[in-house]
Design a protein around this motif. Structure first.
Motif, PDB file in Angstrom:
ATOM      1  N   ARG A  72       0.829  -1.209   0.000  1.00  0.00           N
ATOM      2  CA  ARG A  72       0.000   0.000   0.000  1.00  0.00           C
ATOM      3  C   ARG A  72       0.860   1.254   0.000  1.00  0.00           C
ATOM      4  NH1 ARG A  72      -4.454  -1.855   4.498  1.00  0.00           N
ATOM      5  NH2 ARG A  72      -5.467  -3.429   3.205  1.00  0.00           N
ATOM      6  N   ARG A  75       2.233   1.760  -3.465  1.00  0.00           N
ATOM      7  CA  ARG A  75       1.166   2.229  -4.355  1.00  0.00           C
ATOM      8  C   ARG A  75       0.867   3.710  -4.111  1.00  0.00           C
ATOM      9  NH1 ARG A  75      -5.000  -0.106  -4.758  1.00  0.00           N
ATOM     10  NH2 ARG A  75      -5.634   1.223  -6.478  1.00  0.00           N
ATOM     11  N   ALA A  76       0.846   4.118  -2.843  1.00  0.00           N
ATOM     12  CA  ALA A  76       0.595   5.524  -2.524  1.00  0.00           C
ATOM     13  C   ALA A  76       1.718   6.413  -3.068  1.00  0.00           C
ATOM     14  CB  ALA A  76       0.461   5.706  -1.012  1.00  0.00           C
ATOM     15  N   GLU A  77       2.959   5.939  -2.985  1.00  0.00           N
ATOM     16  CA  GLU A  77       4.081   6.704  -3.540  1.00  0.00           C
ATOM     17  C   GLU A  77       3.946   6.837  -5.056  1.00  0.00           C
ATOM     18  OE1 GLU A  77       7.673   4.778  -2.374  1.00  0.00           O
ATOM     19  OE2 GLU A  77       7.403   5.254  -0.253  1.00  0.00           O
ATOM     20  N   ARG A  78       3.584   5.740  -5.728  1.00  0.00           N
ATOM     21  CA  ARG A  78       3.406   5.803  -7.191  1.00  0.00           C
ATOM     22  C   ARG A  78       2.287   6.759  -7.568  1.00  0.00           C
ATOM     23  NH1 ARG A  78       3.542   0.096  -7.092  1.00  0.00           N
ATOM     24  NH2 ARG A  78       1.312   0.107  -7.525  1.00  0.00           N
ATOM     25  N   GLU A  79       1.165   6.697  -6.827  1.00  0.00           N
ATOM     26  CA  GLU A  79       0.042   7.579  -7.142  1.00  0.00           C
ATOM     27  C   GLU A  79       0.405   9.041  -6.873  1.00  0.00           C
ATOM     28  OE1 GLU A  79      -3.253   6.071  -4.924  1.00  0.00           O
ATOM     29  OE2 GLU A  79      -3.619   4.442  -6.353  1.00  0.00           O
ATOM     30  N   ALA A  80       1.148   9.295  -5.797  1.00  0.00           N
ATOM     31  CA  ALA A  80       1.560  10.671  -5.500  1.00  0.00           C
ATOM     32  C   ALA A  80       2.513  11.184  -6.573  1.00  0.00           C
ATOM     33  CB  ALA A  80       2.225  10.736  -4.132  1.00  0.00           C
ATOM     34  N   ALA A  82       2.559  10.173  -9.708  1.00  0.00           N
ATOM     35  CA  ALA A  82       1.763  10.368 -10.925  1.00  0.00           C
ATOM     36  C   ALA A  82       0.962  11.664 -10.840  1.00  0.00           C
ATOM     37  CB  ALA A  82       0.832   9.182 -11.128  1.00  0.00           C
ATOM     38  N   ILE A  83       0.410  11.970  -9.689  1.00  0.00           N
ATOM     39  CA  ILE A  83      -0.355  13.213  -9.517  1.00  0.00           C
ATOM     40  C   ILE A  83       0.572  14.420  -9.657  1.00  0.00           C
ATOM     41  CG2 ILE A  83      -1.600  14.581  -7.798  1.00  0.00           C
ATOM     42  CD1 ILE A  83      -2.867  11.967  -6.825  1.00  0.00           C
ATOM     43  N   ARG A  86       1.382  14.858 -13.324  1.00  0.00           N
ATOM     44  CA  ARG A  86       0.259  15.458 -14.058  1.00  0.00           C
ATOM     45  C   ARG A  86       0.149  16.951 -13.751  1.00  0.00           C
ATOM     46  NH1 ARG A  86      -4.127  12.019 -12.048  1.00  0.00           N
ATOM     47  NH2 ARG A  86      -2.904  10.145 -11.939  1.00  0.00           N
TER      48      ARG A  86
END
Length: 100
Positions: A72, A75-80, A82-83, A86
């Motif tokens: 988890r 995954r949170a690091e990858r999503e952060a 990616a955000i 962007r």
């Protein structure tokens, strides 16, 4: 751990008493007294085995929980990331649009 072994030893003795009750035999006949320690030993060994099973299961669950928490966090690091990427692209697009 000891309390579980003692509980299952007592359960073994209770099984012996139940067996004699079903057979309607006396509980404390001299020729049958050897069976009480035998049943207590069987119950105690089952309790010892069950304690080992419980420890292995708890260790497995702790390892599984740690792996899930690490997953988890990754995954949170990858999503952060990616955000943030962007947001950088949107800012860059806004700068390019204002200069044209």
């Amino acid at each position: 751990m000891v309390h579980k072994i003692l509980f299952w030893s007592g359960f073994g003795v209770a099984v012996r008493l139940w067996q004699l009750g079903i057979e309607m035999r006396p509980f404390f006949a001299k020729e049958g007294l050897w069976a009480y320690p035998f049943f207590a030993g069987i119950g105690g060994s089952f309790g010892y085995w069950l304690t080992g099973v419980e420890q292995r299961q708890l260790q497995f669950l702790a390892n599984r929980r740690d792996r899930l928490l690490e997953k988890r966090a990754r995954r949170a690091e990858r999503e952060a990331a990616a955000i943030a990427e962007r947001a950088d692209k949107a800012e860059e697009a806004g700068v390019l649009a204002s200069t044209s």
